[in-house]
Write a protein that holds these residues in place. Sequence first.
Motif, PDB file in Angstrom:
ATOM      1  N   HIS A  74     -13.461   6.502   4.295  1.00 39.38           N
ATOM      2  CA  HIS A  74     -12.234   6.085   3.482  1.00 39.38           C
ATOM      3  C   HIS A  74     -11.440   7.226   3.301  1.00 39.38           C
ATOM      4  O   HIS A  74     -10.237   6.974   3.525  1.00 39.38           O
ATOM      5  CB  HIS A  74     -12.875   5.574   2.157  1.00 39.38           C
ATOM      6  CG  HIS A  74     -11.936   4.852   1.056  1.00 39.38           C
ATOM      7  ND1 HIS A  74     -12.511   4.247  -0.290  1.00 39.38           N
ATOM      8  CD2 HIS A  74     -10.852   4.408   1.384  1.00 39.38           C
ATOM      9  CE1 HIS A  74     -11.532   3.886  -0.761  1.00 39.38           C
ATOM     10  NE2 HIS A  74     -10.515   3.713   0.238  1.00 39.38           N
ATOM     11  N   HIS A 124      -4.847   6.977  -2.833  1.00 33.93           N
ATOM     12  CA  HIS A 124      -5.675   7.577  -2.564  1.00 33.93           C
ATOM     13  C   HIS A 124      -6.161   8.906  -3.208  1.00 33.93           C
ATOM     14  O   HIS A 124      -7.215   9.383  -3.680  1.00 33.93           O
ATOM     15  CB  HIS A 124      -6.446   7.586  -0.986  1.00 33.93           C
ATOM     16  CG  HIS A 124      -6.771   5.896  -0.440  1.00 33.93           C
ATOM     17  ND1 HIS A 124      -5.547   5.223  -0.231  1.00 33.93           N
ATOM     18  CD2 HIS A 124      -7.928   5.253  -0.342  1.00 33.93           C
ATOM     19  CE1 HIS A 124      -6.017   3.890   0.149  1.00 33.93           C
ATOM     20  NE2 HIS A 124      -7.635   3.878  -0.125  1.00 33.93           N
ATOM     21  N   TRP A 173      -5.089  -2.684  -6.031  1.00 34.79           N
ATOM     22  CA  TRP A 173      -5.831  -1.651  -7.116  1.00 34.79           C
ATOM     23  C   TRP A 173      -5.659  -2.104  -8.318  1.00 34.79           C
ATOM     24  O   TRP A 173      -4.655  -2.704  -8.770  1.00 34.79           O
ATOM     25  CB  TRP A 173      -4.830  -0.703  -6.872  1.00 34.79           C
ATOM     26  CG  TRP A 173      -4.852   0.114  -5.578  1.00 34.79           C
ATOM     27  CD1 TRP A 173      -4.522  -0.175  -4.505  1.00 34.79           C
ATOM     28  CD2 TRP A 173      -5.698   1.515  -5.342  1.00 34.79           C
ATOM     29  NE1 TRP A 173      -4.505   0.855  -3.423  1.00 34.79           N
ATOM     30  CE2 TRP A 173      -5.380   1.904  -3.783  1.00 34.79           C
ATOM     31  CE3 TRP A 173      -6.389   2.319  -6.204  1.00 34.79           C
ATOM     32  CZ2 TRP A 173      -6.049   3.016  -3.449  1.00 34.79           C
ATOM     33  CZ3 TRP A 173      -6.907   3.718  -5.779  1.00 34.79           C
ATOM     34  CH2 TRP A 173      -6.868   3.668  -3.982  1.00 34.79           C
ATOM     35  N   ASP A 210      -9.507   1.511  -6.617  1.00 31.62           N
ATOM     36  CA  ASP A 210      -9.485   1.024  -5.056  1.00 31.62           C
ATOM     37  C   ASP A 210     -10.272  -0.415  -5.110  1.00 31.62           C
ATOM     38  O   ASP A 210     -11.658  -0.199  -5.173  1.00 31.62           O
ATOM     39  CB  ASP A 210      -9.687   1.992  -4.030  1.00 31.62           C
ATOM     40  CG  ASP A 210      -9.061   1.217  -2.707  1.00 31.62           C
ATOM     41  OD1 ASP A 210      -9.179   0.012  -2.610  1.00 31.62           O
ATOM     42  OD2 ASP A 210      -9.310   2.251  -1.827  1.00 31.62           O
ATOM     43  N   HIS A 214     -12.565  -2.345   1.878  1.00 29.65           N
ATOM     44  CA  HIS A 214     -13.164  -1.107   2.684  1.00 29.65           C
ATOM     45  C   HIS A 214     -13.857  -0.079   1.783  1.00 29.65           C
ATOM     46  O   HIS A 214     -14.454   0.924   2.112  1.00 29.65           O
ATOM     47  CB  HIS A 214     -12.034  -0.320   3.483  1.00 29.65           C
ATOM     48  CG  HIS A 214     -10.838   0.036   2.853  1.00 29.65           C
ATOM     49  ND1 HIS A 214      -9.546   0.008   3.052  1.00 29.65           N
ATOM     50  CD2 HIS A 214     -10.670   0.938   1.525  1.00 29.65           C
ATOM     51  CE1 HIS A 214      -8.698   0.789   2.345  1.00 29.65           C
ATOM     52  NE2 HIS A 214      -9.407   1.064   1.335  1.00 29.65           N
TER      53      HIS A 214
HETATM   54 MN   MN3 Z   1      -8.801   2.467   0.200  1.00 29.57          MN
END
Ligand code: MN3
Length: 245
Positions: A74, A124, A173, A210, A214
């Motif tokens: 990630h 992120h 998100w 998140d 993934h």
């Molecule tokens: Mn992400």
Amino acid sequence: MNRKQFLLRSLHGIAGAALAGPSLLQAAAHVKHEPMGEAPWPSAAGPLTFRQDPLPYPVAALEPHIDALTMEIHYGRHHAAYVKNVNEAIAAEGIAAPDEASFFAGISALSAKARNNGGGAWNHGFFWKVMGPGKGGAPTGKAGDAIHGAFGSFEKFKELFADAAMKRFGSGWAWLVEKDGKLAIGSTPNQDNPLMDLSDLKGRPLLALDVWEHAYYLKYQNKRNEYVAAWWNLVDWDEVAKRLG
Ligand code: MN3
């Protein structure tokens, strides 16, 4: 090298790191954890450069709630790619935004590449900072007061936030934001964020989760609810409190 020389060199190193360090918005959110290493991207030419700050903790530090391999991929691949790609877009398209705030405030005029990767880069960087090993639990102090004042109780807040995370269809998100002195919960699709002019949810981000697959699929597969439930053990309420107005 004597002790004085050593100290001077160390101070120069710190000053150099500070100059080359976090971008404008991130500078406000001072990271007090030990970094794990140097960011992999050199600065790009142009008026605005997104940077990938070092992860504030080792990739395995969020175990068992978020596994090390997920963090490695990630941070090391997904996040790194967003940073690389947004800087490419800024250079290729001659985007002249002087800082991240104005970049996102004018995102509706920019390309999909700039929007998706700019959001990915920023979101992120924010996400890593509002989590940490040995965190979690109920917020106290300033963050606790704000949560209780807005939502009645921490339990109610968690219920509403988890609901936003679960109801975001596909990738996106969940957010806690502050706007005009009020807290609000919502979600954004893809890599959009509440700083973007085109976002339905707007405000100053306080907390983000998140919910792209993934972020959790290796450990939790399709059980997003279990990932959300485990994530409460990682929320750094001190970081939330720092962002409150
Ligand atoms: Mn992400």
